[in-house]
Design a protein around this motif. Sequence first.
Motif, short mmCIF file in Angstrom:
data_model
loop_
_atom_site.label_atom_id
_atom_site.label_comp_id
_atom_site.label_asym_id
_atom_site.label_seq_id
_atom_site.Cartn_x
_atom_site.Cartn_y
_atom_site.Cartn_z
N THR A 32 0.84 -1.12 -0.30
CA THR A 32 0.25 -0.12 0.41
C THR A 32 1.29 0.90 0.36
N TYR A 33 0.87 1.68 -1.07
CA TYR A 33 1.72 3.35 -1.27
C TYR A 33 0.97 4.15 -1.47
N ALA A 34 1.59 5.57 -1.21
CA ALA A 34 0.57 6.59 -1.53
C ALA A 34 1.31 7.32 -1.71
N TYR B 68 -0.53 3.43 5.13
CA TYR B 68 0.04 2.56 4.19
C TYR B 68 1.56 2.58 4.51
#
Length: 270
Positions: A42-44, A98
């Motif tokens: 999960t990357y923002a 994240y």
Amino acid sequence: MGKWKTLIFLLMAAMLVLAACGNDKTEANDDGYRLVEKGKLTYAASGLYKPFNFEENGELTGFDMEIGAEIAKRMDLEPNPVTNPFETILQGLVANKYDAIIGSMAYTKKRAEQAAFTQPYYYSGGMIWVAEDNNEIKSPEDLKGKKIGVIAQSTYEEPAKELSDNLQYYSSDVVALKDLTVENRLDAVITSDIVGFEAKDNGFAIKEVGSPLWVEQPSVAVKKDNEKLRDAIDKALQEMIDDGTYEEISQKWFGRNLLDIDLENAELLE
């Protein structure tokens, strides 16, 4: 009877501890790093930084998004991009919202106090932009007292403060650059040279002032205590660079390799 009560109490306490561990979304996996959601990276990103990360037809896309997806693939994880306002994106990482920031966040010593950073995955320069018909601003010194558009908590905010005490804050660099073309709204914008040139190529009536003020190193950021995840991402990134996949993604979005830059005389932002 007292012994039995004590034993039951200890058993219940142990069960509660085990349950709590099972619900810990950042529990270490077999590779020694922690993820907020099992099987996913999960990357923002802000989703407002075209062409690096932006929404199109309801989906996140851009250079950052493709780099993140390829990293996840090489780690045998499902890519899970999310958005978060850039001004609070680092706080979201610290709060376990994240796993990583793959959103054009440049490494700085100050940010490194809160996060662990990979090697840079591209280089860019901080540049002054003005309206195409603006012949008054020709150097940084000409910005004294002028209204400068800038993103809050970006690497451009502090330099802008040193040049003027009249700042206008934005959540999107593209919107700020567009406002340069509106009469009496802004005098200048400080943002990435790449973003500015992309806007100019897309018809924005703007121009650059001089050369980049510095070179910055956008990198992937993870929580400071999750360095094994940082190392795994670094490994995947290096593999992409070595086998030419990075080059393909960079050429697709920019027509050049964003890592191919002469740093010998460059002033690196730290």
